[in-house]
Design a protein around this motif. Structure first.
Motif, short mmCIF file in Angstrom:
data_model
loop_
_atom_site.label_atom_id
_atom_site.label_comp_id
_atom_site.label_asym_id
_atom_site.label_seq_id
_atom_site.Cartn_x
_atom_site.Cartn_y
_atom_site.Cartn_z
N TYR A 162 0.55 3.69 -2.76
CA TYR A 162 -0.76 4.34 -2.77
C TYR A 162 -0.87 5.40 -1.69
O TYR A 162 -1.56 6.39 -1.85
CB TYR A 162 -1.87 3.28 -2.64
N LEU B 165 -6.58 2.66 0.00
CA LEU B 165 -7.14 1.37 -0.40
C LEU B 165 -8.13 1.52 -1.55
O LEU B 165 -8.17 0.69 -2.47
CB LEU B 165 -7.86 0.72 0.80
N ARG C 206 -6.20 1.70 -4.66
CA ARG C 206 -5.66 0.39 -5.03
C ARG C 206 -6.76 -0.53 -5.57
O ARG C 206 -6.59 -1.18 -6.61
CB ARG C 206 -4.99 -0.23 -3.80
N ILE D 205 0.82 -1.21 0.00
CA ILE D 205 0.00 0.00 0.00
C ILE D 205 0.86 1.28 0.00
O ILE D 205 0.37 2.37 -0.29
CB ILE D 205 -0.98 -0.01 1.21
#
Lengths: 565, 218
Positions: A143, A548, A551, A140
Motif C-alpha cells: 500500500y 492505511l 488498505r 502495508i
C-alpha cells in the motif's frame, strides 16, 4: 430527517484519509457521499502562485487570522478557529490545528513523506514500551508502493535500517541538493551520520494532468499545477471523475447515531450555511475527520448501547494522543558569508534530510532514550525574503550603509536544524469532552491533556548535543541559545501531527478498531485518519494515513461485496 | 559573537532609560495617532486579490519622523535607493495600524520611541529628528542601538530601535529594489530538473569544505 439515502459509504472529512478512501471506494463502483466541515475550495483558481510577499497585507506575515501567513492554503484554519473553541486542562497547553476547507490540511502540508519501517510497527517488541501495531511492515508495504505511485513522491532508495526502500520505479528523481545541504552532508559524512535525499510528495515527472514541479513558489500556498500533492488536485478530482462520489461541504458533523441493532445508521450534521440539522445514512460510515475531530464525534455519539461514546467500550477513544517531538536550532556560518548567488528555491522544501541512524546503538542499550528522530534541514539560506529577513539586521547590529553591506554579506549564511521525533503514548496525554464548553452550533468541544515524558526530553537532549557537535564541525556559530530540553521541546499539537485517539489493535479491550480501521463495537463504522495509529513513529504521518486508508477501504469493499456488512 | 559594528559609539548612557508614556504631561510633539480599526482581513481572505482592510493611523509628523529613521537605517547607496523611496515608512504605518496583537504591541513601542526621538532631538539640537543631520542622528541612535541585540535585558529604547529596524529591513528587502540588491534569484519557473548550485557556487563551496577538511559529497 435523513436524506441522501442509498450510499454504500458516507465519509466524514476530505483530507488525506477521506480523500484516499473516497477514491478507492468510488473507483470500485461504490456510491460514496463525502461530508466536509469546511467550504468548497478550488486550488486551480485560488492558489496565489508567484504572488510576492509585498502584495499581501503585512508582507504576508502570519497573524491570528492566518498563522502561517496570508498566502497559506488554510481556510478558517489555524490553532484557533472562530466559533470553534477547545480547552486544555490545567497544566496542559495543547494546540489543535483545524482547516475548514475541502482537502483539509493536505492543501498546505510540508509534503514530507517518510515510510514507517518494520521497527515502527513493532516498537514494544524492541523496547517494551507502548504497544505494537496489529500489522507488520510487510502488510502495508504494497500500500505504500501504491500510495506513493498515485501521490507522487520524490526520493531515493538508500537501503537504510528501518527506512524501507520503495519498489523499483515508484519514486520520482529527487532534486539536486543545494549548498547548505551539501555542507551539512559533508559534515555528516565526517561524523558518521547519514544524510540522504528526503522524500516529499512533489512530482518531478508529470502524472496525468498534474505537472512536474517547476521549482518556484511556496508549496504551502497549494499548487495549482498539481505538482505538490493535495487531495483537491488528485484524489478528489479522480474520485469525482468516476461519477460515484458526491461531496457536501459546510457540513459540520457532530454525531453518528445507531439503529435498533446497534449498527451505525446515520451521520448527523449542521449545515453551516443554513444552521439546519441534517442527517444522512449509508451502509457504512467512515470517519476521517482528523485525530481530534474523529474522537470528538465518537465521544459525542452517546447511545444506550454506548453511553461513553460510539465505539468506546474499551475506553480508549481520545486516549493515546501523540504529536511529534519537535525542537529546533540554528546557526550562522561565517564561511558562507558573501557566497555567490544562484537560484536556491529548489522544490521549496527538503532536498536532503537526516534519517535516524542509531538503531544498533539503541539496541545495545547505549542511548538513554528509546525510539528515533530525524532531522529536517533548513538549508535554503538564499530563499525569498519575507519579514523574517529583519532578523539578519539585528544579528548584524548595524545601521546605515554598513547595514546594507552586512545584509549582502550575511544573507544565506544561516542554516537551521529541526528535530522530528517519536513520542511514546502516555496516560497523561488524551482528549475528552469538556462538560462546560460548546461551539457556535452547540456541539460539545474537546478538552486536551498533554504531557511529555522523560523519553521525549532525553531525545531532545540528544538532538541538542548532536546538533552542537555538527554545527561546531562545520565552523558555525550557534544562534538559538542554550535551552533546556523542557524549554526547547514543542508544545503538544504544535507540529500538527496529532494521532492515536482511536488506536487499532488485536484486542477489543485495549483498542478501538481492528487492523482495518473497523470499530470493534460497530462493524459498519470505520476510521480512516491518524486516529487509528497505534504508535507515532518519528515519520510524518500523512503518507501512512493514506496507505492505511487504502488498505481499510479495500477491506471494507470486500466486506460489502461478500455481504458481510 | 556579533559582527563588529564600527558605526556604534560606546555612548550607552540611555540604555537603561524608560520611554515616557506617549500621553505623559508635556503633550505629544508628534501628535496623537488615530484609533486603529478593530477588524482584520479574517480567516478566509481573497488570496488572489489581497487588500489591506484597515486604515493607517500615523499623524503626518509621526510619518515624517518614521521616514527619517527609515532612511537613517537604510540610506541610498550605489546599489539601491533609500527606504523612503520604496514605501517603507508607509508600510510601518500599515504594520502598527493593524488590529492584531503582535502589531498592537509594536504600535505602543514604536509610537513611544518616535516621540522620544523627537523630544531628545529638540532638547539636544533645537530641532526635530526629521531635520537632524547625519552626525546628529548618529549621536542619537548610538545611544539606543545596542551592541548586543541578543542580550536578554534590554531597555524600552533598545527594544524600540531593534524592532523598528527589523520592520524597516523586512519591508525594504521584500521590495523589488531590495530583492535585487540582496541578490535573491528565484520564484521563476524552471523547465526540467532543478539544476542545483551554479559552477561558481560549487567552486565557493569546495573552498569552504577544503578549509574545514571535509570531502565534497558525491
Amino acid at each position: 430527517m435523513a436524506k441522501h439515502e442509498g450510499y454504500d459509504a458516507v465519509i466524514v472529512g476530505s483530507g488525506a484519509g477521506g480523500g484516499m478512501a473516497a477514491w478507492v471506494l468510488a473507483s470500485k463502483g461504490l456510491q460514496v457521499l463525502m461530508l466536509e466541515a469546511g467550504r468548497d475550495y478550488n486550488p486551480y483558481e485560488e492558489t496565489p502562485m508567484f504572488s510576492a510577499p509585498r502584495d499581501a497585507p503585512l508582507r504576508g506575515t502570519g497573524t491570528a487570522d492566518k498563522p502561517f501567513g496570508y498566502y497559506d492554503a488554510s481556510v478558517d484554519g489555524g490553532w484557533q478557529v472562530p466559533g470553534e473553541p477547545y480547552t486544555s486542562a490545567p497544566g496542559s497547553d495543547f494546540m489543535w490545528w483545524r482547516s475548514r476547507m475541502l482537502g483539509g490540511r493536505t492543501n498546505h502540508w510540508a509534503r514530507n513523506s517518510f515510510r514507517m519501517g518494520p521497527y515502527d510497527f513493532k516498537p514494544r517488541t524492541r523496547d517494551g514500551l507502548g504497544v505494537n501495531w496489529p500489522i507488520k511492515y510487510d502488510d502495508i508495504a504494497p500500500y505504500y508502493d501504491k500510495t506513493e505511485a498515485i501521490v507522487g513522491v520524490y526520493g531515493r532508495n538508500d537501503g537504510l535500517e528501518n527506512h524501507p526502500d520503495s519498489s523499483p520505479g515508484v519514486l520520482h528523481k529527487p532534486p539536486a541538493p543545494r549548498v547548505g545541504e551539501l555542507l551539512i552532508q559533508a559534515g555528516c559524512h565526517d561524523l558518521g551520520i547519514p544524510c540522504v535525499p528526503a522524500r516529499r510528495a512533489v512530482l518531478t515527472r508529470p502524472i496525468g494532468d498534474r505537472s512536474a514541479c517547476f521549482y518556484a513558489t511556496s508549496c504551502g500556498r497549494g499548487c495549482s499545477i498539481g505538482a505538490a500533492f493535495q487531495s483537491t488536485t488528485s484524489l478528489l478530482p479522480m474520485a469525482l471523475a468516476t461519477g460515484n462520489l458526491t461531496i457536501v461541504t459546510n457540513a459540520m458533523v457532530y454525531e453518528v447515531s445507531l439503529d435498533d441493532n446497534g449498527n451505525a445508521d446515520r451521520v448527523n450534521y449542521v449545515d453551516k450555511i443554513t444552521g439546519i440539522h441534517e442527517a444522512v445514512s449509508g451502509r457504512t460510515i467512515i470517519l476521517a475527520a482528523s485525530a481530534g475531530e474523529t474522537a470528538r464525534i465518537l465521544l459525542n455519539s452517546k447511545s444506550r448501547y454506548f453511553p461513553d461514546g460510539a465505539g468506546n467500550s474499551s475506553g480508549q477513544v481520545g486516549r493515546n494522543l501523540m504529536d511529534t517531538v519537535g525542537a529546533g536550532m540554528s546557526a550562522q556560518f561565517p564561511m558562507l558569508e558573501n557566497r555567490p548567488s544562484y537560484n536556491e528555491d529548489g522544490a521549496r522544501g527538503l532536498h536532503l534530510y537526516i534519517p535516524f541512524w542509531l538503531y544498533k546503538e539503541q539496541a545495545r542499550g547505549e542511548l538513554d532514550f528509546p525510539r528515533g528522530y530525524h532531522y529536517e534541514l533548513g538549508a535554503s539560506g538564499r530563499s525569498e525574503p519575507g519579514m523574517g529577513i529583519g532578523g539578519i539586521a539585528n544579528f548584524a547590529g548595524s545601521y546605515g550603509k554598513t547595514l546594507k553591506e552586512d545584509m549582502r554579506r550575511y544573507y544565506g549564511s544561516f542554516l537551521s536544524f529541526t528535530c522530528r521525533g517519536e513520542m511514546i503514548p502516555n496516560a497523561n496525554s488524551y482528549c475528552e469532552i469538556d462538560p462546560d464548553t460548546k461551539d457556535r452550533w452547540g456541539i460539545p468541544t474537546l478538552r486536551f491533556h498533554y504531557k511529555w515524558s522523560e523519553h521525549e526530553l532525553k531525545m531532545v537532549e540528544h538532538f541538542q548535543e548532536t546538533t552542537r557537535e555538527m554545527i561546531d564541525r562545520l565552523g558555525g556559530i550557534m544562534r538559538s541559545g542554550d535551552k533546556s530540553p523542557e524549554d526547547a521541546i514543542s508544545k503538544g499539537g504544535q507540529i500538527i501531527h496529532e494521532v492515536g485517539t482511536a488506536r487499532m489493535g488485536n484486542d477489543p479491550d485495549s483498542s478501538v478498531t481492528n487492523q482495518y480501521g473497523q470499530c470493534w463495537d460497530i462493524s459498519n463504522l470505520f476510521i480512516a485518519d491518524g486516529s487509528v495509529f497505534s504508535t507515532k513513529s518519528h515519520k510524518n504521518p500523512t503518507l501512512t494515513i493514506m496507505a492505511l486508508a487504502w488498505r481499510n477501504s479495500d477491506y471494507l469493499a470486500e466486506q460489502l461485496k461478500s455481504k458481510a456488512l | 559573537m556579533v559582527a563588529a559594528n564600527t558605526a556604534c559609539s560606546s555612548n550607552a548612557k540611555f540604555l537603561g532609560e524608560e520611554i515616557p508614556p506617549v500621553n505623559a504631561a508635556g503633550g505629544n510633539l508628534l501628535g496623537v495617532a488615530g484609533k486603529p480599526d478593530s477588524v482584520g482581513y479574517g480567516a478566509d481572505p481573497d488570496l488572489m486579490n489581497p487588500v489591506v482592510p484597515w486604515s493607517r493611523t500615523m499623524t503626518h509628523p509621526q510619518l515624517k519622523t518614521t521616514s527619517a529613521l527609515c532612511d537613517f537605517i537604510l540610506p541610498e547607496d550605489d546599489r539601491s535607493p533609500a527606504a523612503s523611496a520604496v514605501g517603507v515608512p508607509d508600510f510601518i504605518d500599515e504594520w502598527i495600524s493593524a488590529p492584531y496583537e503582535r502589531q498592537q504591541n509594536d504600535r505602543a513601542k514604536i509610537l513611544a520611541g518616535l516621540e522620544w526621538l523627537e523630544r531628545e532631538s529638540r532638547n539636544r539640537f533645537g530641532h526635530g529628528f526629521a531635520s537632524a543631520d547625519d552626525p546628529q542622528a548618529t549621536e542619537l541612535i548610538d545611544s539606543i542601538a545596542s551592541r548586543d541585540p541578543a542580550a536578554t535585558e534590554q531597555s524600552d529604547l533598545v527594544k524600540f530601535f531593534n524592532r523598528f529596524r527589523y520592520l524597516a529591513v523586512g519591508a525594504y528587502y521584500t521590495t523589488e529594489e531590495g530583492i535585487e540588491d540582496i541578490g535573491y534569484i528565484g520564484n521563476v519557473p524552471i523547465a526540467g530538473d532543478y539544476p542545483g548550485p551554479s559552477d561558481e557556487a560549487m567552486t565557493h563551496l569546495s573552498g569552504v569544505l577544503e578549509k574545514l577538511n571535509l570531502t565534497m559529497p558525491d
